[in-house]
Motif scaffolding. Structure first.
Motif, PDB file in Angstrom:
ATOM      1  N   THR A 168       0.834  -1.195   0.000  1.00  0.00           N
ATOM      2  CA  THR A 168       0.000   0.000   0.000  1.00  0.00           C
ATOM      3  C   THR A 168       0.874   1.254   0.000  1.00  0.00           C
ATOM      4  OG1 THR A 168      -1.698  -1.188   1.264  1.00  0.00           O
ATOM      5  CG2 THR A 168      -1.836   1.222   1.249  1.00  0.00           C
ATOM      6  N   GLU A 169       1.902   1.239   0.833  1.00  0.00           N
ATOM      7  CA  GLU A 169       2.806   2.387   0.949  1.00  0.00           C
ATOM      8  C   GLU A 169       3.473   2.709  -0.384  1.00  0.00           C
ATOM      9  OE1 GLU A 169       4.607   5.477   3.040  1.00  0.00           O
ATOM     10  OE2 GLU A 169       3.098   4.060   3.814  1.00  0.00           O
TER      11      GLU A 169
ATOM     12  N   GLY B 207       2.275   1.695  -3.364  1.00  0.00           N
ATOM     13  CA  GLY B 207       1.304   1.719  -4.460  1.00  0.00           C
ATOM     14  C   GLY B 207       1.434   0.533  -5.394  1.00  0.00           C
TER      15      GLY B 207
ATOM     16  N   ASN C 261      -7.627  -1.379   3.115  1.00  0.00           N
ATOM     17  CA  ASN C 261      -6.794  -0.180   3.023  1.00  0.00           C
ATOM     18  C   ASN C 261      -6.002  -0.146   1.709  1.00  0.00           C
ATOM     19  OD1 ASN C 261      -5.775   2.240   4.237  1.00  0.00           O
ATOM     20  ND2 ASN C 261      -3.885   1.170   4.696  1.00  0.00           N
TER      21      ASN C 261
ATOM     22  N   LYS D 106      -6.438   2.797  -1.209  1.00  0.00           N
ATOM     23  CA  LYS D 106      -5.365   3.750  -1.490  1.00  0.00           C
ATOM     24  C   LYS D 106      -4.690   3.537  -2.845  1.00  0.00           C
ATOM     25  CE  LYS D 106      -4.252   4.936   3.272  1.00  0.00           C
ATOM     26  NZ  LYS D 106      -3.233   4.959   4.336  1.00  0.00           N
ATOM     27  N   CYS D 107      -4.764   2.302  -3.359  1.00  0.00           N
ATOM     28  CA  CYS D 107      -4.059   2.001  -4.613  1.00  0.00           C
ATOM     29  C   CYS D 107      -4.961   2.052  -5.843  1.00  0.00           C
ATOM     30  CB  CYS D 107      -3.405   0.619  -4.528  1.00  0.00           C
ATOM     31  SG  CYS D 107      -2.098   0.511  -3.287  1.00  0.00           S
TER      32      CYS D 107
ATOM     33  N   SER E  66     -12.407  -2.548  -2.091  1.00  0.00           N
ATOM     34  CA  SER E  66     -12.300  -2.405  -0.637  1.00  0.00           C
ATOM     35  C   SER E  66     -13.561  -2.936   0.041  1.00  0.00           C
ATOM     36  CB  SER E  66     -12.104  -0.939  -0.242  1.00  0.00           C
ATOM     37  OG  SER E  66     -10.839  -0.480  -0.609  1.00  0.00           O
TER      38      SER E  66
ATOM     39  N   THR F  40     -11.556   1.284   9.142  1.00  0.00           N
ATOM     40  CA  THR F  40     -10.795   1.200   7.898  1.00  0.00           C
ATOM     41  C   THR F  40     -11.692   1.431   6.684  1.00  0.00           C
ATOM     42  OG1 THR F  40      -9.280  -0.396   8.928  1.00  0.00           O
ATOM     43  CG2 THR F  40      -9.226  -0.240   6.539  1.00  0.00           C
TER      44      THR F  40
ATOM     45  N   THR G 289     -12.938   5.095   6.589  1.00  0.00           N
ATOM     46  CA  THR G 289     -11.848   5.962   6.125  1.00  0.00           C
ATOM     47  C   THR G 289     -11.635   5.808   4.626  1.00  0.00           C
ATOM     48  OG1 THR G 289     -10.768   5.731   8.285  1.00  0.00           O
ATOM     49  CG2 THR G 289      -9.405   6.548   6.472  1.00  0.00           C
ATOM     50  N   ALA G 290     -11.761   4.579   4.120  1.00  0.00           N
ATOM     51  CA  ALA G 290     -11.605   4.335   2.682  1.00  0.00           C
ATOM     52  C   ALA G 290     -12.639   5.129   1.884  1.00  0.00           C
ATOM     53  CB  ALA G 290     -11.750   2.843   2.394  1.00  0.00           C
TER      54      ALA G 290
ATOM     55  N   GLN H 183     -11.749   8.880   2.012  1.00  0.00           N
ATOM     56  CA  GLN H 183     -10.572   9.208   1.204  1.00  0.00           C
ATOM     57  C   GLN H 183     -10.838   9.128  -0.293  1.00  0.00           C
ATOM     58  OE1 GLN H 183      -7.656   6.472   2.779  1.00  0.00           O
ATOM     59  NE2 GLN H 183      -6.983   7.903   4.358  1.00  0.00           N
ATOM     60  N   SER H 184     -11.885   8.405  -0.678  1.00  0.00           N
ATOM     61  CA  SER H 184     -12.194   8.295  -2.107  1.00  0.00           C
ATOM     62  C   SER H 184     -12.640   9.634  -2.687  1.00  0.00           C
ATOM     63  CB  SER H 184     -13.283   7.246  -2.337  1.00  0.00           C
ATOM     64  OG  SER H 184     -14.540   7.740  -1.907  1.00  0.00           O
TER      65      SER H 184
END
Length: 356
Positions: free
Chosen positions: A226-227, A229, A258, A262-263, A272, A289, A292-293, A296-297
């Motif tokens: 995830t970090e 990508g 997550n 994020k990716c 997700s 989680t 938050t997803a 963030q979208s």
């Protein structure tokens, strides 16, 4: 036994207490302790040590310490080690260090269990310098080669206390014996401290070394993907997780939720949501989680609020991170009425002043 008027002896009480500890039935353990006091039996060091362990495991360090101090001359190495562990495991690092020094003053030589607890107490920035002294002692005495747990705690002295992953990795490399826990710990620390590429490399080396990853390993390496990508690699790991029957685990499920959130190049949260819906049970971490997803979208704030309502209606109490995400959703929707209601609930739970 008691119904047949056959009073339990010390051995029976010791076995009962150890069973209560093993199954984490601390209330029953305390009841057994009361019965033991009423029995009038003279306790030996084995039972005393078991009682220290019982109260330490349930976080009652005050009672554990009282029992320890009441032992007087009957205190042995196990008693001292149990007390050091009690303080170390209950975030009372300075007390653990002082007890360790008192033990040395009384002429007891630490064993691997005591060193492990002591190193754990030094796994923060404040006491890391003491941890490095202990590291030297462990190497000199030879416990580093003899006990994997000691090596794991030494890794955390460098990784957790000062973020020195280079020194942590040197400890890992020097360990003559490694197991799944050791590999997973190193992968997790790399992932948590911003070295995602190293975490993935460690994971691949672990696979080549013949170790089968568990849910914690997969969770950490998915976080590394995830970090960076790396969605294609993350999807490959997802397929492995399914093959090994770990996809339903909450820890792995949260990492998958997550990662897809994020990716995803298009900002959609469909994958997700699929990962979330496949989880058989949810806790505050999984709910937070997915909420938050959605936030963030950038386009699913209403759905995030609906999920929050579902969470609290299912008797799951939100934490500060849950509130932080849902309040952002309220702000994005410019709906002060819902925002005030959410904030009021946060105040009721005592979380309004907690930074997330």
């Amino acid at each position: 036994m008691t119904q047949q008027k056959a009073p339990p002896d010390l051995t029976t009480y010791s076995i009962l207490l150890k069973s209560c500890i093993r199954f984490r039935n601390f209330q029953l353990g305390k009841l057994v302790h009361r019965k033991l006091i009423q029995s009038g039996l003279e306790l030996d060091s084995v039972v005393f040590n078991t009682l220290i362990s019982l109260y330490s495991k349930c976080g009652d360090t005050k009672t554990a310490r009282s029992i320890f101090e009441g032992m007087g001359s009957r205190r042995d190495l196990v008693s001292w080690s149990a007390m050091v562990s009690s303080f170390a495991n209950n975030s009372m690092e300075w007390q653990a260090i002082c007890t360790f020094l008192d033990m040395l003053e009384f002429g007891f030589h630490p064993n691997e269990n005591c060193f492990t607890a002591m190193i754990r107490a030094c796994s923060n920035a404040k006491y890391s310098w003491i941890g490095e002294i202990i590291y030297g002692s462990v190497l000199k005495i030879g416990y580093f080669e003899a006990d994997v747990c000691v090596g794991c705690e030494l890794i955390d002295i460098f990784a957790k206390s000062s973020g020195d992953l280079g020194s942590a990795y040197k400890v890992f490399e020097k360990m003559p014996e490694r197991n799944l826990i050791t590999w997973t710990l190193m992968i997790t620390r790399f992932s948590q401290l911003g070295c995602a590429r190293d975490a993935i490399d460690m994971f691949l080396n672990m696979e080549l070394s013949g170790y089968a990853p568990d849910r914690f390993t997969y969770s950490s390496v998915l976080s590394a993907c995830t970090e960076l990508g790396l969605l294609p690699l993350g999807k490959q790991l997802h397929s492995w997780v399914i093959c090994f029957g770990l996809a339903l685990d909450v820890c792995v499920g949260c990492s998958l939720v997550n990662m897809y959130a994020k990716c995803a190049a298009d900002g959609l949260v469909d994958d997700s949501r699929k990962a979330f819906d496949r989880m058989p049970a949810h806790n505050v971490m999984s709910w937070t989680t997915i909420i938050t997803a959605y936030v963030q979208s950038g386009e699913c704030d209403k759905e995030a609020i609906e999920l929050f309502c579902r969470m609290i209606s299912g008797q799951i109490q939100p934490n500060q991170f849950s509130f932080s995400s849902v309040l952002k959703a309220c702000g994005n929707l410019s709906d002060p009425h819902i925002g005030e209601q959410v904030y009021g609930y946060a105040v009721k739970l005592g979380l309004a002043s907690v930074n997330a």
